[in-house]
Design a protein around this motif. Structure first.
Motif, PDB file in Angstrom:
ATOM      1  N   LEU A   7      -6.085  12.010  -8.750  1.00  0.00           N
ATOM      2  CA  LEU A   7      -6.145  11.295  -7.479  1.00  0.00           C
ATOM      3  C   LEU A   7      -7.537  10.683  -7.366  1.00  0.00           C
ATOM      4  N   ILE A   8      -7.610   9.359  -7.239  1.00  0.00           N
ATOM      5  CA  ILE A   8      -8.884   8.643  -7.265  1.00  0.00           C
ATOM      6  C   ILE A   8      -9.080   7.884  -5.953  1.00  0.00           C
ATOM      7  N   THR A   9     -10.256   7.995  -5.366  1.00  0.00           N
ATOM      8  CA  THR A   9     -10.575   7.174  -4.191  1.00  0.00           C
ATOM      9  C   THR A   9     -11.397   5.957  -4.626  1.00  0.00           C
ATOM     10  N   GLY A  10     -11.300   4.890  -3.833  1.00  0.00           N
ATOM     11  CA  GLY A  10     -12.102   3.696  -4.100  1.00  0.00           C
ATOM     12  C   GLY A  10     -11.714   2.982  -5.373  1.00  0.00           C
ATOM     13  N   CYS A  11     -10.432   2.632  -5.522  1.00  0.00           N
ATOM     14  CA  CYS A  11      -9.941   2.063  -6.780  1.00  0.00           C
ATOM     15  C   CYS A  11      -9.861   0.542  -6.792  1.00  0.00           C
ATOM     16  N   SER A  12     -10.374  -0.120  -5.779  1.00  0.00           N
ATOM     17  CA  SER A  12     -10.250  -1.579  -5.733  1.00  0.00           C
ATOM     18  C   SER A  12     -11.158  -2.282  -6.722  1.00  0.00           C
ATOM     19  N   SER A  13     -12.184  -1.584  -7.230  1.00  0.00           N
ATOM     20  CA  SER A  13     -13.098  -2.205  -8.195  1.00  0.00           C
ATOM     21  C   SER A  13     -13.906  -1.123  -8.892  1.00  0.00           C
ATOM     22  N   GLY A  14     -14.799  -1.559  -9.793  1.00  0.00           N
ATOM     23  CA  GLY A  14     -15.788  -0.672 -10.386  1.00  0.00           C
ATOM     24  C   GLY A  14     -15.235   0.532 -11.113  1.00  0.00           C
ATOM     25  N   GLY A  27      -2.463   8.863 -21.312  1.00  0.00           N
ATOM     26  CA  GLY A  27      -1.156   9.454 -21.086  1.00  0.00           C
ATOM     27  C   GLY A  27      -1.055  10.326 -19.863  1.00  0.00           C
ATOM     28  N   ASP A  28      -2.079  10.348 -19.030  1.00  0.00           N
ATOM     29  CA  ASP A  28      -2.033  11.107 -17.787  1.00  0.00           C
ATOM     30  C   ASP A  28      -1.467  10.242 -16.660  1.00  0.00           C
ATOM     31  N   LYS A  29      -1.250  10.877 -15.517  1.00  0.00           N
ATOM     32  CA  LYS A  29      -0.719  10.180 -14.346  1.00  0.00           C
ATOM     33  C   LYS A  29      -1.845   9.994 -13.333  1.00  0.00           C
ATOM     34  N   VAL A  30      -1.772   8.911 -12.578  1.00  0.00           N
ATOM     35  CA  VAL A  30      -2.846   8.634 -11.633  1.00  0.00           C
ATOM     36  C   VAL A  30      -2.291   8.107 -10.321  1.00  0.00           C
ATOM     37  N   ILE A  31      -2.887   8.592  -9.243  1.00  0.00           N
ATOM     38  CA  ILE A  31      -2.605   8.090  -7.901  1.00  0.00           C
ATOM     39  C   ILE A  31      -3.867   7.364  -7.449  1.00  0.00           C
ATOM     40  N   ALA A  32      -3.790   6.051  -7.386  1.00  0.00           N
ATOM     41  CA  ALA A  32      -4.934   5.226  -7.024  1.00  0.00           C
ATOM     42  C   ALA A  32      -4.909   4.957  -5.524  1.00  0.00           C
ATOM     43  N   ALA A  48       0.442   3.076 -12.353  1.00  0.00           N
ATOM     44  CA  ALA A  48      -0.180   3.956 -11.356  1.00  0.00           C
ATOM     45  C   ALA A  48       0.643   3.993 -10.081  1.00  0.00           C
ATOM     46  N   SER A  49       0.562   5.096  -9.385  1.00  0.00           N
ATOM     47  CA  SER A  49       1.060   5.163  -8.017  1.00  0.00           C
ATOM     48  C   SER A  49      -0.090   4.765  -7.106  1.00  0.00           C
ATOM     49  N   THR A  50       0.205   4.156  -5.975  1.00  0.00           N
ATOM     50  CA  THR A  50      -0.853   3.693  -5.084  1.00  0.00           C
ATOM     51  C   THR A  50      -0.598   4.146  -3.652  1.00  0.00           C
ATOM     52  N   LEU A  51      -1.688   4.429  -2.959  1.00  0.00           N
ATOM     53  CA  LEU A  51      -1.618   4.814  -1.548  1.00  0.00           C
ATOM     54  C   LEU A  51      -2.797   4.196  -0.806  1.00  0.00           C
ATOM     55  N   GLN A  52      -2.580   3.853   0.446  1.00  0.00           N
ATOM     56  CA  GLN A  52      -3.679   3.400   1.299  1.00  0.00           C
ATOM     57  C   GLN A  52      -4.435   4.620   1.801  1.00  0.00           C
ATOM     58  N   LEU A  53      -5.769   4.603   1.630  1.00  0.00           N
ATOM     59  CA  LEU A  53      -6.587   5.715   2.092  1.00  0.00           C
ATOM     60  C   LEU A  53      -7.957   5.191   2.500  1.00  0.00           C
ATOM     61  N   ASP A  54      -8.243   5.297   3.763  1.00  0.00           N
ATOM     62  CA  ASP A  54      -9.569   4.989   4.291  1.00  0.00           C
ATOM     63  C   ASP A  54     -10.250   6.323   4.536  1.00  0.00           C
ATOM     64  N   ILE A  55     -11.283   6.634   3.750  1.00  0.00           N
ATOM     65  CA  ILE A  55     -11.882   7.963   3.839  1.00  0.00           C
ATOM     66  C   ILE A  55     -12.707   8.161   5.108  1.00  0.00           C
ATOM     67  N   THR A  56     -12.872   7.097   5.897  1.00  0.00           N
ATOM     68  CA  THR A  56     -13.541   7.261   7.191  1.00  0.00           C
ATOM     69  C   THR A  56     -12.540   7.535   8.305  1.00  0.00           C
ATOM     70  N   SER A  57     -11.262   7.659   7.969  1.00  0.00           N
ATOM     71  CA  SER A  57     -10.237   7.989   8.967  1.00  0.00           C
ATOM     72  C   SER A  57     -10.399   9.428   9.437  1.00  0.00           C
ATOM     73  N   SER A  58      -9.601   9.831  10.400  1.00  0.00           N
ATOM     74  CA  SER A  58      -9.654  11.194  10.925  1.00  0.00           C
ATOM     75  C   SER A  58      -9.184  12.188   9.876  1.00  0.00           C
TER      76      SER A  58
END
Length: 283
Positions: A7-14, A27-32, A48-58
């Motif tokens: 599970l990775i945060t901040g996947c839009s770049s870099g 060969g691993d699985k990733v949730i971006a 990849a699987s993708t989810l919206q996540l703003d880490i400044t949320s509650s």
């Protein structure tokens, strides 16, 4: 070994985006995840699987997103706390709100995501937490106090976390990059406040010019950093048969500046040792 679920945060770049490519290639699985889901939609085409996540949320919102992430594959094996930005400006020029925003993402957001994943890791008595720190977690460069402060804070928090969770079978890794060619210094990830105070004007101007020139000219290869990190987590490649440290500095500049700081610290301890030690109450 069964494929790991990352599970990775901040996947839009870099680094975040490179993690997705490298993890899938092994060969691993990733949730971006990313604050704006549309910016990582293309990663689904890679597998990849993708989810919206703003880490400044509650905390409750982040808890719900992490629960959704766990449900995708039934587990998460590795959390990579990567999302961050850099605030530039002197202490006098930055407003209180600038400091709050810096810490809200780099420190408190990371805490909230980790706090949401930890019950899952504790229940399974396994898991690995990777934190992308920085050379700025060791050295406070001029006009980078807010960013350095956030990374210094992260380093202390993670060191304590490691002591708390290692006995539970949970691994912790701090990656400390020097200057790598990511988008950290781009306008979307760097917030800069030029000094309006004459005493700082020249330094501030040179800093802004230097950072602008440095953007997309950094010497470090993000792919190499990510591949080393994957080796450290999986015990493969450069990490095979070796004891994995809590902290892993990466980059020539990081190695040089850390060595200088460690040598300076040892020199102070040597030269001022009698003063440092002679502080107990006399009996």
């Amino acid at each position: 070994m069964a494929p790991l679920v990352w599970l990775i945060t901040g996947c839009s770049s870099g680094f975040g985006q490179q993690f997705v490519h490298s993890i899938l290639a092994r060969g691993d699985k990733v949730i971006a995840t990313a604050r704006t889901l549309s910016r990582i939609a293309h990663l689904e085409q890679l597998g990849a699987s993708t989810l919206q996540l703003d880490i400044t949320s509650s905390q409750s919102s982040i808890d719900a997103t992490i629960a959704k992430a766990i449900s995708i594959y039934g587990r998460v094996d590795v959390l990579v706390n990567n999302a961050a930005f850099i605030q530039i400006g002197t202490l006098e020029d930055l407003q209180y709100e600038d400091w709050v925003k810096q810490f809200d993402t780099n420190v408190f957001g990371t805490i909230k995501v980790t706090k949401a994943v930890l019950p899952h890791f504790r229940e399974r008595k396994s898991g690995c937490m990777v934190f992308i720190s920085s050379l700025s977690g060791w050295v406070g460069h001029d006009a980078c106090g807010a960013y350095a402060g956030s990374k210094f804070a992260l380093e202390g928090i993670v060191e304590a976390l490691n002591r708390e969770t290692a006995p539970l079978g949970i691994k912790t890794l701090l990656i400390e990059p020097g200057r790598f060619r990511t988008n950290l210094l781009s306008s979307g990830n760097m917030k800069a406040v030029p000094s309006r105070i004459p005493d700082y004007a020249d330094m501030s101007s040179e800093k802004m010019k230097g950072l602008a020139k440095e953007d997309q000219a950094q010497p470090g290869d993000p792919k190499k950093l990510v591949e080393i990190t994957l080796d450290l987590v999986k015990g493969e490649g450069v990490a095979e048969g070796r004891e994995i440290p809590l902290r892993m500095p990466l980059g020539i500049d990081c190695a040089d500046e850390l060595r200088t700081k460690c040598e300076e610290t040892l020199r102070v301890l040597e030269e001022w040792g009698s003063v440092i030690r002679d502080t107990d109450l006399q009996r």
